[in-house]
Design a protein around this motif. Structure first.
Motif, PDB file in Angstrom:
ATOM      1  N   ARG A  35       0.835  -1.207   0.000  1.00 51.03           N
ATOM      2  CA  ARG A  35       0.000   0.000   0.000  1.00 51.03           C
ATOM      3  C   ARG A  35       0.867   1.252   0.000  1.00 51.03           C
ATOM      4  O   ARG A  35       0.608   2.204  -0.743  1.00 51.03           O
ATOM      5  CB  ARG A  35      -0.925  -0.011   1.221  1.00 51.03           C
ATOM      6  CG  ARG A  35      -1.946   1.065   1.214  1.00 51.03           C
ATOM      7  CD  ARG A  35      -2.917   0.968   2.387  1.00 51.03           C
ATOM      8  NE  ARG A  35      -3.217  -0.405   2.746  1.00 51.03           N
ATOM      9  CZ  ARG A  35      -2.971  -0.939   3.952  1.00 51.03           C
ATOM     10  NH1 ARG A  35      -2.426  -0.216   4.901  1.00 51.03           N
ATOM     11  NH2 ARG A  35      -3.281  -2.185   4.209  1.00 51.03           N
ATOM     12  N   ALA A  78       2.469   1.661  -3.386  1.00 47.94           N
ATOM     13  CA  ALA A  78       1.485   2.019  -4.401  1.00 47.94           C
ATOM     14  C   ALA A  78       1.084   3.483  -4.308  1.00 47.94           C
ATOM     15  O   ALA A  78       0.872   4.143  -5.326  1.00 47.94           O
ATOM     16  CB  ALA A  78       0.251   1.137  -4.268  1.00 47.94           C
ATOM     17  N   VAL A  79       0.994   3.992  -3.102  1.00 46.18           N
ATOM     18  CA  VAL A  79       0.555   5.374  -2.918  1.00 46.18           C
ATOM     19  C   VAL A  79       1.706   6.357  -3.145  1.00 46.18           C
ATOM     20  O   VAL A  79       1.559   7.352  -3.835  1.00 46.18           O
ATOM     21  CB  VAL A  79      -0.057   5.564  -1.509  1.00 46.18           C
ATOM     22  CG1 VAL A  79      -0.316   7.023  -1.218  1.00 46.18           C
ATOM     23  CG2 VAL A  79      -1.327   4.758  -1.400  1.00 46.18           C
ATOM     24  N   SER A  80       2.875   6.060  -2.571  1.00 44.50           N
ATOM     25  CA  SER A  80       3.979   7.010  -2.642  1.00 44.50           C
ATOM     26  C   SER A  80       4.908   6.766  -3.818  1.00 44.50           C
ATOM     27  O   SER A  80       5.610   7.689  -4.242  1.00 44.50           O
ATOM     28  CB  SER A  80       4.789   6.964  -1.347  1.00 44.50           C
ATOM     29  OG  SER A  80       5.515   5.745  -1.264  1.00 44.50           O
ATOM     30  N   GLN A 108       9.121  -3.716  -8.322  1.00 41.13           N
ATOM     31  CA  GLN A 108       8.095  -3.066  -9.141  1.00 41.13           C
ATOM     32  C   GLN A 108       8.161  -3.677 -10.525  1.00 41.13           C
ATOM     33  O   GLN A 108       9.210  -3.712 -11.161  1.00 41.13           O
ATOM     34  CB  GLN A 108       8.310  -1.562  -9.198  1.00 41.13           C
ATOM     35  CG  GLN A 108       7.176  -0.849  -9.883  1.00 41.13           C
ATOM     36  CD  GLN A 108       7.191   0.641  -9.644  1.00 41.13           C
ATOM     37  OE1 GLN A 108       8.016   1.148  -8.902  1.00 41.13           O
ATOM     38  NE2 GLN A 108       6.276   1.335 -10.273  1.00 41.13           N
ATOM     39  N   ASP A 166       3.222  -1.520 -13.758  1.00 44.21           N
ATOM     40  CA  ASP A 166       2.308  -0.738 -12.912  1.00 44.21           C
ATOM     41  C   ASP A 166       2.004  -1.421 -11.589  1.00 44.21           C
ATOM     42  O   ASP A 166       1.147  -0.961 -10.844  1.00 44.21           O
ATOM     43  CB  ASP A 166       0.984  -0.497 -13.649  1.00 44.21           C
ATOM     44  CG  ASP A 166       1.150   0.487 -14.792  1.00 44.21           C
ATOM     45  OD1 ASP A 166       2.128   1.257 -14.781  1.00 44.21           O
ATOM     46  OD2 ASP A 166       0.294   0.493 -15.695  1.00 44.21           O
ATOM     47  N   TRP A 167       2.675  -2.523 -11.303  1.00 45.45           N
ATOM     48  CA  TRP A 167       2.394  -3.293 -10.092  1.00 45.45           C
ATOM     49  C   TRP A 167       3.621  -3.349  -9.198  1.00 45.45           C
ATOM     50  O   TRP A 167       4.746  -3.410  -9.675  1.00 45.45           O
ATOM     51  CB  TRP A 167       1.970  -4.715 -10.449  1.00 45.45           C
ATOM     52  CG  TRP A 167       0.684  -4.749 -11.213  1.00 45.45           C
ATOM     53  CD1 TRP A 167       0.534  -4.683 -12.565  1.00 45.45           C
ATOM     54  CD2 TRP A 167      -0.626  -4.809 -10.670  1.00 45.45           C
ATOM     55  NE1 TRP A 167      -0.795  -4.713 -12.896  1.00 45.45           N
ATOM     56  CE2 TRP A 167      -1.530  -4.799 -11.750  1.00 45.45           C
ATOM     57  CE3 TRP A 167      -1.122  -4.884  -9.379  1.00 45.45           C
ATOM     58  CZ2 TRP A 167      -2.908  -4.852 -11.577  1.00 45.45           C
ATOM     59  CZ3 TRP A 167      -2.487  -4.944  -9.207  1.00 45.45           C
ATOM     60  CH2 TRP A 167      -3.370  -4.923 -10.293  1.00 45.45           C
ATOM     61  N   ALA A 186       0.124  -4.737  -5.302  1.00 48.70           N
ATOM     62  CA  ALA A 186      -0.743  -3.575  -5.405  1.00 48.70           C
ATOM     63  C   ALA A 186      -0.441  -2.831  -6.703  1.00 48.70           C
ATOM     64  O   ALA A 186       0.688  -2.839  -7.186  1.00 48.70           O
ATOM     65  CB  ALA A 186      -0.540  -2.639  -4.207  1.00 48.70           C
ATOM     66  N   TRP A 187      -1.455  -2.189  -7.237  1.00 48.04           N
ATOM     67  CA  TRP A 187      -1.315  -1.392  -8.432  1.00 48.04           C
ATOM     68  C   TRP A 187      -0.807  -0.020  -8.031  1.00 48.04           C
ATOM     69  O   TRP A 187      -1.359   0.633  -7.127  1.00 48.04           O
ATOM     70  CB  TRP A 187      -2.665  -1.295  -9.128  1.00 48.04           C
ATOM     71  CG  TRP A 187      -2.675  -0.461 -10.373  1.00 48.04           C
ATOM     72  CD1 TRP A 187      -2.059  -0.758 -11.542  1.00 48.04           C
ATOM     73  CD2 TRP A 187      -3.346   0.772 -10.562  1.00 48.04           C
ATOM     74  NE1 TRP A 187      -2.287   0.231 -12.463  1.00 48.04           N
ATOM     75  CE2 TRP A 187      -3.085   1.185 -11.885  1.00 48.04           C
ATOM     76  CE3 TRP A 187      -4.128   1.563  -9.747  1.00 48.04           C
ATOM     77  CZ2 TRP A 187      -3.577   2.367 -12.390  1.00 48.04           C
ATOM     78  CZ3 TRP A 187      -4.629   2.747 -10.259  1.00 48.04           C
ATOM     79  CH2 TRP A 187      -4.351   3.136 -11.577  1.00 48.04           C
ATOM     80  N   VAL A 188       0.235   0.448  -8.702  1.00 52.77           N
ATOM     81  CA  VAL A 188       0.817   1.758  -8.386  1.00 52.77           C
ATOM     82  C   VAL A 188      -0.091   2.843  -8.924  1.00 52.77           C
ATOM     83  O   VAL A 188      -0.414   2.883 -10.109  1.00 52.77           O
ATOM     84  CB  VAL A 188       2.231   1.880  -8.983  1.00 52.77           C
ATOM     85  CG1 VAL A 188       2.813   3.261  -8.687  1.00 52.77           C
ATOM     86  CG2 VAL A 188       3.135   0.791  -8.449  1.00 52.77           C
ATOM     87  N   GLU A 189      -0.493   3.708  -8.041  1.00 53.03           N
ATOM     88  CA  GLU A 189      -1.415   4.787  -8.422  1.00 53.03           C
ATOM     89  C   GLU A 189      -0.663   5.868  -9.181  1.00 53.03           C
ATOM     90  O   GLU A 189       0.478   6.187  -8.856  1.00 53.03           O
ATOM     91  CB  GLU A 189      -2.086   5.378  -7.177  1.00 53.03           C
ATOM     92  CG  GLU A 189      -2.966   4.353  -6.467  1.00 53.03           C
ATOM     93  CD  GLU A 189      -3.664   4.935  -5.274  1.00 53.03           C
ATOM     94  OE1 GLU A 189      -3.673   6.174  -5.109  1.00 53.03           O
ATOM     95  OE2 GLU A 189      -4.202   4.155  -4.498  1.00 53.03           O
ATOM     96  N   PRO A 190      -1.296   6.447 -10.202  1.00 48.90           N
ATOM     97  CA  PRO A 190      -0.613   7.490 -10.984  1.00 48.90           C
ATOM     98  C   PRO A 190      -0.457   8.787 -10.231  1.00 48.90           C
ATOM     99  O   PRO A 190      -1.081   9.090  -9.296  1.00 48.90           O
ATOM    100  CB  PRO A 190      -1.520   7.679 -12.203  1.00 48.90           C
ATOM    101  CG  PRO A 190      -2.800   7.017 -11.897  1.00 48.90           C
ATOM    102  CD  PRO A 190      -2.584   6.114 -10.726  1.00 48.90           C
TER     103      PRO A 190
END
Length: 116
Positions: free
Chosen positions: A52, A55-57, A81, A84-85, A112-116
């Motif tokens: 998490r 993915a967020v940072s 990484q 995108d994961w 987790a999917w890395v958020e843009p």
């Protein structure tokens, strides 16, 4: 004292001597199972927290520090990484102290999917 009482004398001691190691072994097995399940939950929670955080940072070192906070200092984390994961694998010993280098280790993994 009758002949029967003399023959049965000491039978309780013999039964106790046979039964106590079985009880002790059962207790060790139950405590090891409880420690293993706790370590497994901590490893899984740490992997989720690390995934998490990454993915967020987008910072993989921040994910490692989140894993260390949740799983403890004796945990080992692999953060990778893949596009995108982000994948976090946490391994920690089931027991601590001088037994921490033993063969019993718990592993948790999260993606987790890395958020843009």
């Amino acid at each position: 004292m009758s002949a029967r009482d003399r023959r049965e004398r000491g039978s309780v001691t013999a039964e106790l001597a046979v039964g106590m190691p079985v009880v002790a072994l059962l207790l060790v097995a139950v405590l090891t199972l409880a420690a293993a399940s706790t370590a497994q939950l901590r490893a899984a929670d740490a992997a989720r927290a690390g995934a998490r955080q990454a993915a967020v940072s987008g910072d993989l070192s921040a994910a490692r520090s989140a894993v260390a906070r949740v799983a403890g200092g004796d945990a080992e984390a692999t953060v990778t990484q893949e596009g995108d994961w982000v994948r976090v694998v946490v391994t920690r010993p089931v027991v601590g102290g001088w037994l921490a280098h033993g063969p019993l280790r718990a592993t948790g993994e999260a993606v987790a999917w890395v958020e843009p």
